[in-house]
Scaffold this motif. Structure first.
Motif, PDB file in Angstrom:
ATOM      1  N   CYS A   1       0.841  -1.191   0.000  1.00 46.66           N
ATOM      2  CA  CYS A   1       0.000   0.000   0.000  1.00 46.66           C
ATOM      3  C   CYS A   1       0.882   1.249   0.000  1.00 46.66           C
ATOM      4  N   LYS A   2       0.352   2.298  -0.589  1.00 46.13           N
ATOM      5  CA  LYS A   2       1.119   3.523  -0.764  1.00 46.13           C
ATOM      6  C   LYS A   2       0.259   4.750  -0.503  1.00 46.13           C
ATOM      7  N   ILE A   3       0.928   5.832  -0.145  1.00 38.62           N
ATOM      8  CA  ILE A   3       0.303   7.144  -0.130  1.00 38.62           C
ATOM      9  C   ILE A   3       0.883   7.907  -1.311  1.00 38.62           C
ATOM     10  N   TYR A   4       0.060   8.132  -2.323  1.00 39.82           N
ATOM     11  CA  TYR A   4       0.468   8.961  -3.443  1.00 39.82           C
ATOM     12  C   TYR A   4       0.094  10.404  -3.084  1.00 39.82           C
ATOM     13  N   TYR A   5       1.090  11.250  -2.882  1.00 41.92           N
ATOM     14  CA  TYR A   5       0.786  12.623  -2.499  1.00 41.92           C
ATOM     15  C   TYR A   5       1.192  13.576  -3.625  1.00 41.92           C
ATOM     16  N   ALA A   6       0.321  14.554  -3.894  1.00 44.52           N
ATOM     17  CA  ALA A   6       0.498  15.405  -5.072  1.00 44.52           C
ATOM     18  C   ALA A   6       0.188  16.861  -4.766  1.00 44.52           C
ATOM     19  N   ASN A   7       0.665  17.728  -5.651  1.00 47.09           N
ATOM     20  CA  ASN A   7       0.301  19.144  -5.571  1.00 47.09           C
ATOM     21  C   ASN A   7      -1.153  19.309  -6.017  1.00 47.09           C
ATOM     22  N   HIS A   8      -1.783  20.380  -5.552  1.00 47.15           N
ATOM     23  CA  HIS A   8      -3.234  20.545  -5.739  1.00 47.15           C
ATOM     24  C   HIS A   8      -3.537  21.936  -6.288  1.00 47.15           C
ATOM     25  N   SER A   9      -4.066  21.972  -7.519  1.00 52.10           N
ATOM     26  CA  SER A   9      -4.383  23.276  -8.121  1.00 52.10           C
ATOM     27  C   SER A   9      -5.700  23.276  -8.870  1.00 52.10           C
ATOM     28  N   SER A  10      -6.433  22.150  -8.866  1.00 52.35           N
ATOM     29  CA  SER A  10      -7.679  22.063  -9.624  1.00 52.35           C
ATOM     30  C   SER A  10      -8.579  20.995  -9.022  1.00 52.35           C
ATOM     31  N   HIS A  11      -9.895  21.160  -9.231  1.00 56.33           N
ATOM     32  CA  HIS A  11     -10.833  20.127  -8.792  1.00 56.33           C
ATOM     33  C   HIS A  11     -10.717  18.869  -9.651  1.00 56.33           C
ATOM     34  N   LEU A  12      -9.966  18.943 -10.732  1.00 61.48           N
ATOM     35  CA  LEU A  12      -9.750  17.778 -11.584  1.00 61.48           C
ATOM     36  C   LEU A  12      -8.575  16.921 -11.123  1.00 61.48           C
ATOM     37  N   ASP A  13      -7.804  17.400 -10.163  1.00 62.91           N
ATOM     38  CA  ASP A  13      -6.560  16.724  -9.779  1.00 62.91           C
ATOM     39  C   ASP A  13      -6.771  15.255  -9.408  1.00 62.91           C
ATOM     40  N   GLY A  14      -7.720  15.003  -8.511  1.00 65.32           N
ATOM     41  CA  GLY A  14      -7.950  13.638  -8.065  1.00 65.32           C
ATOM     42  C   GLY A  14      -8.390  12.723  -9.196  1.00 65.32           C
ATOM     43  N   LEU A  15      -9.300  13.219 -10.031  1.00 66.78           N
ATOM     44  CA  LEU A  15      -9.800  12.443 -11.157  1.00 66.78           C
ATOM     45  C   LEU A  15      -8.684  12.110 -12.143  1.00 66.78           C
ATOM     46  N   LEU A  16      -7.899  13.118 -12.526  1.00 64.59           N
ATOM     47  CA  LEU A  16      -6.839  12.897 -13.504  1.00 64.59           C
ATOM     48  C   LEU A  16      -5.752  11.988 -12.957  1.00 64.59           C
ATOM     49  N   LEU A  17      -5.409  12.158 -11.695  1.00 64.93           N
ATOM     50  CA  LEU A  17      -4.388  11.303 -11.092  1.00 64.93           C
ATOM     51  C   LEU A  17      -4.877   9.864 -11.010  1.00 64.93           C
ATOM     52  N   TRP A  18      -6.109   9.681 -10.595  1.00 71.41           N
ATOM     53  CA  TRP A  18      -6.713   8.350 -10.501  1.00 71.41           C
ATOM     54  C   TRP A  18      -6.748   7.670 -11.858  1.00 71.41           C
ATOM     55  N   SER A  19      -6.985   8.444 -12.927  1.00 69.69           N
ATOM     56  CA  SER A  19      -7.077   7.880 -14.276  1.00 69.69           C
ATOM     57  C   SER A  19      -5.736   7.368 -14.788  1.00 69.69           C
ATOM     58  N   CYS A  20      -4.640   7.820 -14.182  1.00 70.48           N
ATOM     59  CA  CYS A  20      -3.302   7.418 -14.631  1.00 70.48           C
ATOM     60  C   CYS A  20      -2.936   5.995 -14.202  1.00 70.48           C
ATOM     61  N   PHE A  21      -3.655   5.453 -13.226  1.00 73.16           N
ATOM     62  CA  PHE A  21      -3.333   4.119 -12.734  1.00 73.16           C
ATOM     63  C   PHE A  21      -3.896   3.050 -13.664  1.00 73.16           C
TER      64      PHE A  21
END
Length: 206
Positions: A36-56
């Motif tokens: 298990c991992k914690i993927y931590y990212a910079n945050h500048s848009s309401h799309l961040d979570g969706l786009l990051l999730w789509s990369c997996f």
């Protein structure tokens, strides 16, 4: 029926966002579901979570939970549906008056070998600079030392959906998944750890 609707909406939103952003993922560490991992990212848009999730890879998405703010994504039934049912998000409160520990649900997921997506700045930034991290990442790293911490830098998301805008602007975006950072040392202070984690994220910027 609700699950079918969520699946249809998920496919539509993923395809739409990929079309608008042309999101390109670059992995410096291979994704896997063995730890298990914690993927931590910079945050500048309401799309961040969706786009990051789509990369997996598709087979990993069911075991990865984006962390989202209850005060925004829980405000209406539609937003709750998108966050929780469509994208498997965990809604946590950002209120300092909350009687329950907002990190407890995240600790439970990580203990069960599920991974999470976390935005340690705590709120949206301007996309130009990474703001100082809140303490949540430190406490998770302290309580769960065996969880890997993987920085992910998101580029251009703030330009696709600028703060205050209701329109999306088609712009190529990218996500760079870095190597896991060194675990928290027992003698390391909160300030030192958070600065180190932030620096690892900033070093992935193009």
């Amino acid at each position: 029926m609700k699950e079918l609707i969520a699946k249809i909406v998920r496919i539509f939103l993923l395809m739409s966002c990929k079309l608008v952003t042309g999101i390109q993922a670059r992995w410096l560490t291979e994704p896997n579901n063995y730890r298990c991992k914690i993927y931590y990212a910079n945050h500048s848009s309401h799309l961040d979570g969706l786009l990051l999730w789509s990369c997996f890879p598709k087979y990993l998405r069911s075991s990865i939970y984006p962390v989202a703010a209850q005060d925004y994504w829980g405000k209406t039934s539609f937003k709750r549906f998108i966050a929780s049912d469509v994208f498997n998000s965990v809604l946590i409160t950002r209120s300092p008056n909350c009687r329950e520990n907002p990190l407890s649900i995240l600790e439970d997921l990580l203990t069960k070998q599920q991974s999470i997506i976390l935005f340690p700045e705590g709120t949206r930034g301007d996309g130009q600079h990474v703001a100082d991290f809140k303490s949540g990442l430190f406490h998770l790293a302290k309580h769960l030392p065996n969880v890997e911490l993987v920085p992910v830098y998101l580029n251009n998301l703030n330009r696709v959906w600028p703060k205050g805008s209701k329109l999306l602007v088609p712009i190529i975006c990218s996500a760079v998944f870095g190597l896991p950072i060194k675990p928290l040392d027992e003698t390391e202070t909160k300030e030192s750890f958070l600065n180190r984690a932030k620096q690892a994220l900033e070093e992935l910027a193009p």
